[in-house]
Design a protein around this motif. Structure first.
Motif, PDB file in Angstrom:
ATOM      1  N   VAL A  71      -0.138   1.174   8.727  1.00 48.30           N
ATOM      2  CA  VAL A  71       0.410   0.997  10.081  1.00 48.30           C
ATOM      3  C   VAL A  71      -0.510   1.657  11.113  1.00 48.30           C
ATOM      4  O   VAL A  71      -0.883   1.032  12.117  1.00 48.30           O
ATOM      5  CB  VAL A  71       1.854   1.557  10.167  1.00 48.30           C
ATOM      6  CG1 VAL A  71       2.289   1.758  11.607  1.00 48.30           C
ATOM      7  CG2 VAL A  71       2.828   0.617   9.461  1.00 48.30           C
ATOM      8  N   GLY A  72      -0.893   2.892  10.843  1.00 49.02           N
ATOM      9  CA  GLY A  72      -1.776   3.601  11.784  1.00 49.02           C
ATOM     10  C   GLY A  72      -3.096   2.872  11.968  1.00 49.02           C
ATOM     11  O   GLY A  72      -3.586   2.701  13.087  1.00 49.02           O
ATOM     12  N   ALA A  73      -3.659   2.390  10.860  1.00 47.60           N
ATOM     13  CA  ALA A  73      -4.968   1.736  10.919  1.00 47.60           C
ATOM     14  C   ALA A  73      -4.864   0.364  11.575  1.00 47.60           C
ATOM     15  O   ALA A  73      -5.712  -0.027  12.379  1.00 47.60           O
ATOM     16  CB  ALA A  73      -5.556   1.618   9.513  1.00 47.60           C
ATOM     17  N   SER A  74      -3.806  -0.362  11.251  1.00 44.78           N
ATOM     18  CA  SER A  74      -3.644  -1.697  11.823  1.00 44.78           C
ATOM     19  C   SER A  74      -3.351  -1.608  13.322  1.00 44.78           C
ATOM     20  O   SER A  74      -3.828  -2.438  14.102  1.00 44.78           O
ATOM     21  CB  SER A  74      -2.528  -2.453  11.086  1.00 44.78           C
ATOM     22  OG  SER A  74      -2.486  -3.786  11.504  1.00 44.78           O
ATOM     23  N   ALA A  75      -2.607  -0.585  13.713  1.00 44.28           N
ATOM     24  CA  ALA A  75      -2.330  -0.383  15.142  1.00 44.28           C
ATOM     25  C   ALA A  75      -3.585   0.084  15.886  1.00 44.28           C
ATOM     26  O   ALA A  75      -3.592   0.146  17.111  1.00 44.28           O
ATOM     27  CB  ALA A  75      -1.208   0.637  15.322  1.00 44.28           C
ATOM     28  N   SER A  76      -4.621   0.410  15.137  1.00 45.98           N
ATOM     29  CA  SER A  76      -5.902   0.776  15.742  1.00 45.98           C
ATOM     30  C   SER A  76      -6.843  -0.424  15.802  1.00 45.98           C
ATOM     31  O   SER A  76      -8.022  -0.281  16.116  1.00 45.98           O
ATOM     32  CB  SER A  76      -6.564   1.888  14.926  1.00 45.98           C
ATOM     33  OG  SER A  76      -5.710   2.991  14.821  1.00 45.98           O
ATOM     34  N   GLY A  77      -6.335  -1.580  15.439  1.00 45.97           N
ATOM     35  CA  GLY A  77      -7.148  -2.789  15.534  1.00 45.97           C
ATOM     36  C   GLY A  77      -7.897  -3.149  14.265  1.00 45.97           C
ATOM     37  O   GLY A  77      -8.630  -4.134  14.237  1.00 45.97           O
ATOM     38  N   ALA A  78      -7.735  -2.351  13.225  1.00 42.24           N
ATOM     39  CA  ALA A  78      -8.471  -2.617  11.985  1.00 42.24           C
ATOM     40  C   ALA A  78      -7.781  -3.719  11.169  1.00 42.24           C
ATOM     41  O   ALA A  78      -6.589  -3.947  11.301  1.00 42.24           O
ATOM     42  CB  ALA A  78      -8.577  -1.352  11.151  1.00 42.24           C
ATOM     43  N   ARG A  79      -8.578  -4.394  10.330  1.00 41.08           N
ATOM     44  CA  ARG A  79      -8.015  -5.335   9.344  1.00 41.08           C
ATOM     45  C   ARG A  79      -7.657  -4.502   8.118  1.00 41.08           C
ATOM     46  O   ARG A  79      -8.507  -3.801   7.567  1.00 41.08           O
ATOM     47  CB  ARG A  79      -9.035  -6.407   9.008  1.00 41.08           C
ATOM     48  CG  ARG A  79      -8.553  -7.379   7.958  1.00 41.08           C
ATOM     49  CD  ARG A  79      -9.523  -8.533   7.810  1.00 41.08           C
ATOM     50  NE  ARG A  79      -9.315  -9.551   8.827  1.00 41.08           N
ATOM     51  CZ  ARG A  79     -10.239 -10.457   9.175  1.00 41.08           C
ATOM     52  NH1 ARG A  79     -11.423 -10.440   8.608  1.00 41.08           N
ATOM     53  NH2 ARG A  79      -9.969 -11.364  10.090  1.00 41.08           N
ATOM     54  N   VAL A  80      -6.408  -4.586   7.707  1.00 44.93           N
ATOM     55  CA  VAL A  80      -5.887  -3.635   6.730  1.00 44.93           C
ATOM     56  C   VAL A  80      -5.186  -4.353   5.581  1.00 44.93           C
ATOM     57  O   VAL A  80      -4.448  -5.312   5.800  1.00 44.93           O
ATOM     58  CB  VAL A  80      -4.876  -2.677   7.418  1.00 44.93           C
ATOM     59  CG1 VAL A  80      -4.330  -1.673   6.425  1.00 44.93           C
ATOM     60  CG2 VAL A  80      -5.532  -1.952   8.586  1.00 44.93           C
ATOM     61  N   MET A  81      -5.441  -3.877   4.364  1.00 47.64           N
ATOM     62  CA  MET A  81      -4.769  -4.464   3.200  1.00 47.64           C
ATOM     63  C   MET A  81      -4.303  -3.372   2.248  1.00 47.64           C
ATOM     64  O   MET A  81      -4.814  -2.252   2.265  1.00 47.64           O
ATOM     65  CB  MET A  81      -5.727  -5.403   2.454  1.00 47.64           C
ATOM     66  CG  MET A  81      -6.186  -6.574   3.295  1.00 47.64           C
ATOM     67  SD  MET A  81      -7.257  -7.728   2.405  1.00 47.64           S
ATOM     68  CE  MET A  81      -6.059  -8.621   1.426  1.00 47.64           C
ATOM     69  N   THR A  82      -3.349  -3.722   1.409  1.00 48.66           N
ATOM     70  CA  THR A  82      -2.900  -2.817   0.360  1.00 48.66           C
ATOM     71  C   THR A  82      -2.279  -3.630  -0.768  1.00 48.66           C
ATOM     72  O   THR A  82      -2.198  -4.859  -0.680  1.00 48.66           O
ATOM     73  CB  THR A  82      -1.919  -1.751   0.892  1.00 48.66           C
ATOM     74  OG1 THR A  82      -1.606  -0.822  -0.148  1.00 48.66           O
ATOM     75  CG2 THR A  82      -0.628  -2.364   1.409  1.00 48.66           C
ATOM     76  N   ALA A  83      -1.869  -2.936  -1.810  1.00 50.47           N
ATOM     77  CA  ALA A  83      -1.206  -3.599  -2.938  1.00 50.47           C
ATOM     78  C   ALA A  83      -0.193  -2.642  -3.518  1.00 50.47           C
ATOM     79  O   ALA A  83      -0.400  -1.426  -3.497  1.00 50.47           O
ATOM     80  CB  ALA A  83      -2.234  -3.982  -4.009  1.00 50.47           C
TER      81      ALA A  83
END
Lengths: 395, 314, 93
Positions: A71-83
């Protein structure tokens, strides 16, 4: 017709997902190990260590933190993934809703696994079904090849509508099953997903914003309505992106629903994920015996394809819905409840029955698929059955 | 050479802190703490806030008092949230999306509930992973936002709504956790305790923290008008007395070296601090309980005097 | 910032053009009002530092004004001032 050459690999579902992630090369991946999705993170960290991706990998101390970092990274504009899987998804539960309401296009691969208790590491859909109302787009893949391609499409879908997207694959059955995967070229993947254009960024120093304020009764309702707009948009965007992908790469993936031998079908089985593979085989055999049975495989459950279901079940005498999860409503599993309410406004509805099967990794042999077809056929002929039955249970 | 401390004139030229119109209780000191922290940074600040009083009263939609980029996600995850922001910043810089020479200070604010209790795991993880951020704890010693319930920061003997002083049980029966030592045990480069009453010390600590790469932690005592029970004009006085009684020693652990930053000339008995607060009023006729609090303070104070100037591993 | 319907809201429930809280006046919370006595003031700015409501404005290092639209009347400024340059006066009802 395939317009691009595929490269063939023998990969498990986890390997296929990790490989797609490598090609996507997200800015940030935050993850925590959990069976049966651990390998995705393991393989991906190897890519990081070997410099095959330029992703910042955050090996967090829990799934709750994994989703919070996302959430923090995506709200910073980054493309973010997890599993993740199962208990991990359950631990993320609180933050799933926040990711969706902040309109963050995080893509998460889920190795669908039963929820405790009793603790069980094997396949069912209780994990993903538990988060079906969290505001995420939810997709379920039939096999590892579909996982690979869906993960790539999910990035584009999520970023177009600014909603997070879960890509599910059956634990062990797909996560650990080796298959031949047809992958596309790294450059093609990059071109297809292009760059993320975020709605906003907390790193915008020049024009600061406040993200995640407190809503009282005066605006919460309106914010939720605004969020629904994203899901409505997804109903248009998902088929567009899938169509674009199919066109460009000569594939034939469904956006919401796959129809199998439905042309003259008198009754149908509605299924999801890997069980659809077994069911297709059973239908082929039963078709040879003259039974007019078809399959509707639901690929995307959020947004729920209720209009398509109404369309595709038109004229059917009966439907048998397969649920790999309980809902504890005492009227069957969650998928059947949604399918049945989708069909409610129709003047002429097919008879419907739910089959709860495969909980905690209980195998789903073809004999059980025959049983399901047989009961649904009897139902179509007017025989009476309870609301739902268990398949593969030691009665 | 950058200045270690700032005059208030200099601070006033840098920031006004939270904008007017926020809904903190009259006399709440945390806006002053925010002002000192934001003003201490020589670079733009990006803030993550845990759920709690500070988050609630400053961002009631559509009103926000934050003049800087600010994000709130949930209660227990502020350290993970800022980890994500800081990691994205690094990733975007590496990929050339963000200018490589841009400097940003990342700050997480959490109350005691979000730090000592529900957020401890997330904080521990973020510190172990060595994210570059400053965690500021505003410690008002209970769950004030939900209506004054005891937390593991609540001092021994304090009355709260879940440790009420009754006929049999005299308020909270356990001593508080020593959060600064717990955090310092992660071997982070900088951990400190500060008080808004000693503003020069607080600003110097914030500026020192901002100089260092990696996880930093400053615990700031933040008296609470309704939670502690005192006149709203006395918040800063209550913070000052916590320091003068050595209930809240001002010290820092800078790269492993302990330093006591303030030794009161005349260490006041804790009773002076306790008797100003309604939450301790039931203790005033129980000298043995006040002694127990005093002994705990003396013990820690002795330890700090001994540690002063020493390195942890010495 | 006048939103009328959900359609006006920024996606993701964010707030732009911050800070917006000055649109919300908190001055009516107070039951006592600070009375500033400029003759006694040495402009040490402690009141500015400790005013929780950013209601004391400073310009060029000097106290400029007390903004009663936001002052909640807590009295920290008066209690902290070493020069007694601020007095709290009960509000008339």
């Amino acid at each position: 017709m395939k317009t691009k050459a595929f490269i063939k690999h023998a990969l498990t579902g986890n390997e296929a997902a990790a490989y797609a992630m490598k090609q996507i090369n997200p800015d940030v991946v935050a993850a925590y190990p959990i069976t049966p999705a651990t390998e995705i993170v393991q393989i991906f960290s190897k890519y990081v260590s070997n410099g095959e991706v330029t992703t910042e990998f955050v090996p967090v101390e829990s799934e709750h933190s994994a989703m919070s970092v996302c959430v923090g990274a995506s709200a910073s504009g980054a493309r973010v993934m997890t599993a993740t899987a199962s208990q991990g998804l359950a631990l993320m539960h609180e933050i799933l809703y926040i990711a969706a309401s902040l309109r963050l296009p995080i893509v998460m691969v889920v190795g669908n696994r039963a929820l405790s208790g009793p603790i069980n590491i094997h396949c069912d859909h209780s994990d993903a079904m538990g988060s079906r109302d969290s505001g995420w787009i939810q997709m379920f893949c039939e096999n590892a090849n579909e996982v690979y391609h869906t993960v790539i499409m999910a990035v584009k879908i999520a970023e177009k509508v600014n909603l997070p997207c879960m890509v599910g694959m059956d634990g062990f059955i797909i996560t650990h099953g080796m298959e031949v995967i047809e992958t596309i070229d790294d450059e093609e993947v990059k071109r297809f997903i292009s760059k993320r254009t975020p709605l906003y960024s907390v790193l915008d120093i020049e024009k600061p914003i406040t993200i995640g304020p407190l809503d009282l009764f005066d605006w919460y309702f309106e914010h939720k309505r605004s969020q629904l707009e994203g899901m409505l948009q997804a109903k248009k965007v998902i088929p567009e992106v899938v169509e674009e992908y199919n066109q460009r790469f000569g594939t034939n993936f469904p956006a919401f629903l796959e129809t199998y031998r439905m042309d003259d079908a008198e009754f149908a089985i509605i299924s999801m994920s890997s069980a659809a593979g077994t069911m297709k085989e059973a239908i082929d055999i039963k078709r040879e015996e003259g039974l007019k049975v078809g399959l509707l495989r639901i690929k995307t459950t959020r947004p729920f394809p209720y209009e398509i279901l109404r369309e595709k079940t038109k004229g059917l005498k009966a439907i048998g819905i397969m649920d790999r999860a309980e809902s504890w409503s005492t009227m069957g599993g969650p998928l059947s409840i949604e399918v049945k309410s989708a069909l409610y406004p129709l003047d002429k509805r097919p008879f419907a029955i739910d089959f709860v099967f495969g909980l905690g990794g209980r195998e789903f042999p073809i004999e059980d698929a025959f049983k399901i077809i047989d009961i649904t056929r009897k139902l179509s002929e007017g025989e009476e059955f309870p609301e739902f039955v268990h398949i593969g249970l030691k009665e | 050479m950058k200045k270690k401390i700032l005059s208030l004139k200099e601070l006033s030229e840098r920031t006004y802190g939270l904008a007017s119109g926020h809904r903190a209780c009259a006399g709440c000191p945390f806006p002053s703490i925010v002002k000192m922290i934001l003003g201490s940074s020589d670079y733009p600040v990006v803030v993550a806030n845990a759920t709690g009083c500070l988050e609630v009263v400053t961002t009631i939609f559509p009103y926000t008092a934050w003049p800087v980029p600010w994000i709130h996600s949930a209660f227990e995850n502020v350290a993970a949230t800022i980890s994500g922001v800081e990691t994205a910043f690094k990733a975007l810089q590496n990929k050339g999306v963000m200018p490589a020479d841009r400097k940003v200070n990342f700050v997480a604010f959490g109350g005691d509930g979000g730090t000592y209790d529900i957020g401890l795991q997330s904080l521990s993880g973020a510190m172990e992973r060595r994210h570059n951020f400053l965690y500021v704890l505003y410690d008002n010693q209970a769950y004030m936002n939900t209506g004054i319930q005891r937390s593991s920061a609540t001092p021994f003997g304090a009355h709260t709504t879940t440790s009420p002083a009754g006929k049999v049980i005299p308020g909270k029966v356990q001593h508080r956790k020593d959060i600064t030592e717990i955090v310092a045990a992660h071997d982070i480069p900088y951990a400190a305790q500060a008080s808004p009453s000693h503003w020069g010390d607080l600003i110097r600590k914030a500026r020192r923290a901002f100089e260092i790469e990696g996880p930093k932690f400053i615990a700031v005592i933040s008296p609470c008008v309704p939670g502690w029970g005192y006149d709203e004009s006395e918040s800063i006085e209550l913070a000052r007395l916590a320091v003068e009684t050595c209930f809240w020693p001002l010290y820092e652990i800078d790269n492993g070296i302990y330093k006591l930053n303030y030794k009161p000339k005349n260490k006041l008995p804790v009773k002076v601090w306790l008797e100003k607060q309604a939450r301790f009023k039931h203790l005033l006729d129980k000298p043995e309980l006040i002694d127990e609090i005093q002994n705990k303070i003396d013990e820690k104070w002795k330890k700090l005097l001994w540690l002063d100037g020493k390195k942890v591993e010495d | 910032m006048k939103f009328k319907s959900w359609k006006d809201l920024p996606e993701g429930a964010i707030v732009r053009d911050v800070p917006t809280s000055p649109e919300f006046k908190t001055g009516d919370w107070k039951s006592r009002t600070p009375k500033y006595i400029p003759e006694k003031c040495t402009h040490d700015l402690l009141c500015w530092l400790y005013c929780p409501d950013s209601a004391i404005h400073v310009k060029d290092g000097k106290i400029e004004k007390f903004d009663l639209d936001y002052c909640k009347g807590c009295g920290i400024c008066a209690s902290i001032c070493p020069q007694d340059a601020i007095e709290m006066v009960e509000e008339e009802v």
